[in-house]
Design a protein around this motif. Structure first.
Motif, PDB file in Angstrom:
ATOM      1  N   THR A  50     -48.068 -45.976  48.119  1.00 28.94           N
ATOM      2  CA  THR A  50     -47.959 -44.646  47.538  1.00 28.94           C
ATOM      3  C   THR A  50     -47.168 -43.747  48.479  1.00 28.94           C
ATOM      4  OG1 THR A  50     -50.050 -43.932  48.523  1.00 28.94           O
ATOM      5  CG2 THR A  50     -50.135 -44.760  46.252  1.00 28.94           C
ATOM      6  N   TYR A  95     -47.613 -45.674  39.155  1.00 25.28           N
ATOM      7  CA  TYR A  95     -48.654 -44.636  39.138  1.00 25.28           C
ATOM      8  C   TYR A  95     -48.070 -43.302  39.588  1.00 25.28           C
ATOM      9  CZ  TYR A  95     -52.390 -41.856  41.291  1.00 25.28           C
ATOM     10  OH  TYR A  95     -53.238 -40.845  41.669  1.00 25.28           O
ATOM     11  N   THR A  96     -48.481 -42.241  38.892  1.00 21.40           N
ATOM     12  CA  THR A  96     -48.128 -40.902  39.341  1.00 21.40           C
ATOM     13  C   THR A  96     -49.333 -39.982  39.167  1.00 21.40           C
ATOM     14  OG1 THR A  96     -47.311 -40.197  37.165  1.00 21.40           O
ATOM     15  CG2 THR A  96     -45.696 -41.168  38.665  1.00 21.40           C
ATOM     16  N   HIS A  97     -49.360 -38.913  39.930  1.00 21.88           N
ATOM     17  CA  HIS A  97     -50.449 -37.942  39.860  1.00 21.88           C
ATOM     18  C   HIS A  97     -49.869 -36.544  39.751  1.00 21.88           C
ATOM     19  CE1 HIS A  97     -54.401 -36.181  40.494  1.00 21.88           C
ATOM     20  NE2 HIS A  97     -53.828 -35.336  41.314  1.00 21.88           N
ATOM     21  N   ASP A 105     -53.889 -38.480  36.267  1.00 23.93           N
ATOM     22  CA  ASP A 105     -53.218 -39.705  36.677  1.00 23.93           C
ATOM     23  C   ASP A 105     -52.467 -40.298  35.494  1.00 23.93           C
ATOM     24  OD1 ASP A 105     -56.067 -40.746  38.669  1.00 23.93           O
ATOM     25  OD2 ASP A 105     -54.310 -39.560  39.232  1.00 23.93           O
ATOM     26  N   TYR A 106     -51.292 -40.842  35.779  1.00 18.54           N
ATOM     27  CA  TYR A 106     -50.505 -41.520  34.752  1.00 18.54           C
ATOM     28  C   TYR A 106     -50.190 -42.939  35.224  1.00 18.54           C
ATOM     29  CZ  TYR A 106     -49.824 -36.849  32.860  1.00 18.54           C
ATOM     30  OH  TYR A 106     -50.030 -35.594  32.332  1.00 18.54           O
ATOM     31  N   TRP A 107     -50.186 -43.855  34.260  1.00 17.13           N
ATOM     32  CA  TRP A 107     -49.937 -45.266  34.556  1.00 17.13           C
ATOM     33  C   TRP A 107     -48.877 -45.821  33.617  1.00 17.13           C
ATOM     34  CZ3 TRP A 107     -52.359 -47.498  38.679  1.00 17.13           C
ATOM     35  CH2 TRP A 107     -53.499 -46.846  39.182  1.00 17.13           C
TER      36      TRP A 107
END
Length: 117
Positions: A50, A95-97, A105-107
């Motif tokens: 990350t 993954y992003t936040h 959170d996005y996947w």
């Protein structure tokens, strides 16, 4: 609506290299954290790498072999994987936040990487 689309997975021989890409539907500056996770069969999803601000965090198992990077102009996150091992076989997820207005959170949908002997 945030969409993350991974690409670059496939079959690779042990010792080989592969680059994964993750295309975001929105600007990467939306997120304070972006990264990659993976999930091997019958195992829990685990962090691979990350990046948040100027800080980068790698799992011990990939340090020195994997490199995460981002191209803000292209809204794309990359994972360069070198010296691949059979143990790296997994589905890799982008993954992003987004911290605002509600931390979310996005996947991505995942891309399979299979390392053969």
């Amino acid at each position: 609506q945030v969409q993350l689309v991974e690409s670059g997975g496939g079959l690779v021989q042990a010792g080989g290299s592969r680059q994964l890409s993750c295309q975001s539907s929105v600007s990467l500056i939306t997120f304070n954290t972006v990264g990659w996770y993976r999930q091997a069969p019958e195992k829990q999803r685990e962090l691979v790498a990350t990046t948040r601000g100027g800080n980068i965090n790698y799992a011990d198992s990939v340090k020195g072999r994997f490199t995460i990077s981002r191209d803000t102009a292209k809204n794309t996150i990359y994972l360069q994987m070198n010296s691949l091992q059979v143990a790296d076989t997994a589905v890799y997820y982008c993954y992003t936040h987004d911290p605002y207005p509600v931390p979310t959170d996005y996947w991505g949908q995942g891309t399979q990487v299979t390392v053969s002997t």
